[in-house]
Design a protein around this motif. Sequence first.
Motif, PDB file in Angstrom:
ATOM      1  N   VAL A  21       0.976  -1.010  -0.022  1.00  0.00           N
ATOM      2  CA  VAL A  21      -0.070   0.010   0.221  1.00  0.00           C
ATOM      3  C   VAL A  21       0.996   1.244  -0.002  1.00  0.00           C
ATOM      4  CG1 VAL A  21      -1.761  -1.199   1.274  1.00  0.00           C
ATOM      5  CG2 VAL A  21       0.000   0.092   2.592  1.00  0.00           C
ATOM      6  N   SER A  59      -0.888  -1.588  -4.578  1.00  0.00           N
ATOM      7  CA  SER A  59      -2.523  -1.733  -4.658  1.00  0.00           C
ATOM      8  C   SER A  59      -3.273  -0.556  -4.872  1.00  0.00           C
ATOM      9  CB  SER A  59      -2.978  -2.246  -3.397  1.00  0.00           C
ATOM     10  OG  SER A  59      -2.815  -1.583  -2.249  1.00  0.00           O
ATOM     11  N   ALA A  87     -10.241  10.592  -1.629  1.00  0.00           N
ATOM     12  CA  ALA A  87     -11.634  10.301  -1.414  1.00  0.00           C
ATOM     13  C   ALA A  87     -12.587  11.087  -0.911  1.00  0.00           C
ATOM     14  CB  ALA A  87     -11.454   8.828  -0.644  1.00  0.00           C
ATOM     15  N   CYS A 131     -19.920  -2.655  -9.142  1.00  0.00           N
ATOM     16  CA  CYS A 131     -19.371  -2.443  -7.659  1.00  0.00           C
ATOM     17  C   CYS A 131     -18.408  -1.442  -7.519  1.00  0.00           C
ATOM     18  CB  CYS A 131     -18.522  -3.767  -7.101  1.00  0.00           C
ATOM     19  SG  CYS A 131     -17.039  -4.108  -8.014  1.00  0.00           S
ATOM     20  N   THR A 132     -18.034  -0.522  -8.899  1.00  0.00           N
ATOM     21  CA  THR A 132     -16.959   0.583  -8.830  1.00  0.00           C
ATOM     22  C   THR A 132     -15.467   0.496  -8.446  1.00  0.00           C
ATOM     23  OG1 THR A 132     -17.176   1.528  -6.476  1.00  0.00           O
ATOM     24  CG2 THR A 132     -19.035   2.046  -7.893  1.00  0.00           C
ATOM     25  N   ASN A 133     -15.056  -0.937  -8.181  1.00  0.00           N
ATOM     26  CA  ASN A 133     -13.630  -0.975  -7.892  1.00  0.00           C
ATOM     27  C   ASN A 133     -12.694  -0.495  -8.870  1.00  0.00           C
ATOM     28  OD1 ASN A 133     -13.403  -2.226  -5.171  1.00  0.00           O
ATOM     29  ND2 ASN A 133     -14.620  -3.733  -5.817  1.00  0.00           N
ATOM     30  N   LEU A 136     -12.271   3.281  -8.947  1.00  0.00           N
ATOM     31  CA  LEU A 136     -11.753   3.685  -7.633  1.00  0.00           C
ATOM     32  C   LEU A 136     -10.374   3.427  -7.786  1.00  0.00           C
ATOM     33  CD1 LEU A 136     -14.535   3.360  -5.101  1.00  0.00           C
ATOM     34  CD2 LEU A 136     -14.071   4.972  -6.834  1.00  0.00           C
ATOM     35  N   VAL A 137      -9.961   2.463  -8.074  1.00  0.00           N
ATOM     36  CA  VAL A 137      -8.517   2.073  -8.184  1.00  0.00           C
ATOM     37  C   VAL A 137      -7.722   2.659  -9.267  1.00  0.00           C
ATOM     38  CG1 VAL A 137      -8.742  -0.048  -6.910  1.00  0.00           C
ATOM     39  CG2 VAL A 137      -8.610  -0.265  -9.356  1.00  0.00           C
ATOM     40  N   GLU A 167     -21.600  16.280  -1.454  1.00  0.00           N
ATOM     41  CA  GLU A 167     -22.535  16.052  -0.347  1.00  0.00           C
ATOM     42  C   GLU A 167     -22.611  17.186   0.421  1.00  0.00           C
ATOM     43  OE1 GLU A 167     -21.405  12.412   1.559  1.00  0.00           O
ATOM     44  OE2 GLU A 167     -22.042  11.106  -0.165  1.00  0.00           O
ATOM     45  N   ASP A 168     -23.933  17.433   1.302  1.00  0.00           N
ATOM     46  CA  ASP A 168     -24.042  18.565   2.284  1.00  0.00           C
ATOM     47  C   ASP A 168     -24.442  17.916   3.490  1.00  0.00           C
ATOM     48  OD1 ASP A 168     -23.263  20.787   0.623  1.00  0.00           O
ATOM     49  OD2 ASP A 168     -25.286  20.837   0.080  1.00  0.00           O
ATOM     50  N   SER A 169     -23.851  18.331   4.757  1.00  0.00           N
ATOM     51  CA  SER A 169     -24.274  17.791   5.840  1.00  0.00           C
ATOM     52  C   SER A 169     -24.496  18.940   6.750  1.00  0.00           C
ATOM     53  CB  SER A 169     -23.397  16.656   6.586  1.00  0.00           C
ATOM     54  OG  SER A 169     -22.095  17.380   6.810  1.00  0.00           O
ATOM     55  N   ARG A 221     -16.745  13.694  -2.737  1.00  0.00           N
ATOM     56  CA  ARG A 221     -16.113  12.385  -2.224  1.00  0.00           C
ATOM     57  C   ARG A 221     -16.368  11.683  -3.864  1.00  0.00           C
ATOM     58  NH1 ARG A 221     -20.185   8.854  -3.654  1.00  0.00           N
ATOM     59  NH2 ARG A 221     -22.250   9.366  -3.301  1.00  0.00           N
ATOM     60  N   TRP A 222     -15.316  10.694  -3.666  1.00  0.00           N
ATOM     61  CA  TRP A 222     -15.077  10.132  -5.159  1.00  0.00           C
ATOM     62  C   TRP A 222     -16.463   9.266  -5.343  1.00  0.00           C
ATOM     63  CZ3 TRP A 222     -10.744   6.213  -3.724  1.00  0.00           C
ATOM     64  CH2 TRP A 222      -9.556   7.022  -3.881  1.00  0.00           C
ATOM     65  N   PHE A 260     -20.432   3.851 -12.260  1.00  0.00           N
ATOM     66  CA  PHE A 260     -21.110   2.571 -12.296  1.00  0.00           C
ATOM     67  C   PHE A 260     -22.247   2.741 -11.095  1.00  0.00           C
ATOM     68  CE2 PHE A 260     -17.253   0.891 -14.339  1.00  0.00           C
ATOM     69  CZ  PHE A 260     -17.794  -0.056 -14.819  1.00  0.00           C
ATOM     70  N   THR A 261     -22.186   3.861 -10.324  1.00  0.00           N
ATOM     71  CA  THR A 261     -23.428   4.107  -9.371  1.00  0.00           C
ATOM     72  C   THR A 261     -24.650   4.632 -10.169  1.00  0.00           C
ATOM     73  OG1 THR A 261     -22.965   6.424  -8.691  1.00  0.00           O
ATOM     74  CG2 THR A 261     -21.567   4.556  -7.774  1.00  0.00           C
TER      75      THR A 261
END
Lengths: 376, 266
Positions: free
Chosen positions: A36, A76, A86, A263-265, A268-269, A279-281, A294-295, A299-300
């Motif tokens: 890693v 990886s 991310a 699955c988006t892998n 993301l890699v 995103e708001d919080s 965020r990433w 695929f979503t």
Amino acid sequence: MTDALVTTAAFDALLGALADDGRRVIGPRVRDGAVVLDDLDGVADLPVGWADEQSPGRYRLRRRDDDAHFGFTTPSTSWKPFLHPAREVVFRARLDGAGFEVTPPDAPEPLAFIGVRACDLAGIAVQDRVLGGGRFVDAGYAARRSDVFVVAADCGESGPTCFCGSMGTGPTATTGFDLAVGERLGDEPRFFVRIGSARGAALLERVEHTPATEADRADARAAAARAVAGQSRSVAAGEVAGLLARNLEHPRWDEVAERCLACTNCTLVCPTCFCTSVEDSVDLAGTEAVRSRRWDSCFTLDFTALGGAPVRGSVRSRYRQWLTHKLSTWQDQFGELGCVGCGRCLTWCPVGIDLTEEVAAIGATDGAENPGGTPS
Amino acid sequence: MSAAVRPRLAVWKFSSCDGCQLTLLDREDELLAVAEAVEVAYFLEATSGVVEGPYDVSLVEGSISTPHDVERIQEVRAASKVLVSIGACATAGGIQALRNFADLDELASIVYAHPSFLSALDTSTPIADHVPVDLELRGCPIDGRQLLELIGAVLAGRKPVLPAHSVCVECKSAGNVCVLVAHGEPCLGPVTQAGCGALCPRYHRGCYGCFGPMESAAPESLAPALASVGLDEADQGRLLRTFNGWAPPFRAASTVRLPDPRRRTT
């Protein structure tokens, strides 16, 4: 001087000098059964004596019979998490009487990347153009990227999932680094260091080094040639954009959709995939808000949700979007391909979908279409 | 926000273990903020004090597994402005939905000394099979951060951030090494909805799907990968049929892999 030899102790001192300069030093190390990228305290943290075995959908570490520091292929993860993280805070806001007070994110810390593979340098260069270039510069990316000290590591061998040779991105770093190291094993292990920038040369002056010889350069060239010769996978980089563009209704898209998990892998890699969502919080009292980015991934379903429904609802349409963007429309958009041949999307796909195999399958029956067509 | 206009929160229990309700009480650092933001009007796990409905937000834990449940959920729905089903029981029937694949009388005779005292339905089903549900929180148990996000979003009148994508997104975002690819560990992460923060893979365990199927979950496509790390068909079926076995994608993929006990009943 354009190159030199340093001992392992001197290479360690070089990492120490980068830390002394206030940089966070990041490089490959073994954690949880994989190489890693994480913080390094020195060369002893590198994956000494470890190699990796990679194939589509499978990754294992194994012991080498030597003490190579860079005896693995691709880590990886790519360096993306450090430059295009991310999740990052875009801003914070706090209710303040009638209005609100906005706090920008903290300034990034200076980084040093140790052991960047040529494919990953190419990946960083792609993101430099996407996020750091053009009319709309991503401020966060530009701030993190601007001052990174890069020590590249040339590959002496390739893994079964590598195809940088065909993409023209490796295995030897040619640009985009301050220093590049090639490892020379044997009774007197040395790092063959090439200088890529003035500050690289200045750093090298701070540690003990000896002049490299023509024999050292020949050794490095031979190692690179061996690495390329070891690559069994390839993509016809000059032809793939046109091939995919004229095969949007190819039956292979239906076939791969049966295997793809969405699955988006792979995205993301991927060192070049850059897509995000915002995103708001807000806290329960309704006084503190955070906007973060965020990433995300093509695929979503949410990624293309418009008016309550996804534009690309089928897995077929999502896989096709990914592959055609990476290997075809990226060229229209950014003037180059979005794939650097690192092979991570093969290795880290849980079901081992192999981009090179998908391209080859479409190429083998160029122009084929499903009888009656397929809904996109 | 003045106390007079605080929205009324109710927490209801159906067939369940209480673990999801406890997730709210476990948020010790935020509990006072919750109590300030809402009026806890009905929450027997926390207080015997009951405020009459109607309620602005109802959190519903548990599945519908008795005739009494069937009636009561109608009353809860009628008394609730926003109804949120929380946890694998409420969203998919829960572990007790294992009975849906078996013969209830046979099971009851094994478990209870006097099964005649039981009044149970043949099936354990999610709340949404019985009444309209406005929002759902997945998990066994639910995730405390997601619960607070949901309460905050409902209070603010915005859509809560509850992504329906895979657990893999959370693993890769956290920098976890993939336990399936690198360790050969059976993992349902690629077919399971995110929200737990990739809790099990973070500790080198495979995901067992307690958040239920992700959007467009493809367990049939994952099966070859599970087989390649040594999980035979029956084990694949059991893995899919643990916490969310009655959720349609897991139900379908597990049913073709496990013999139906009802067919064997003599």
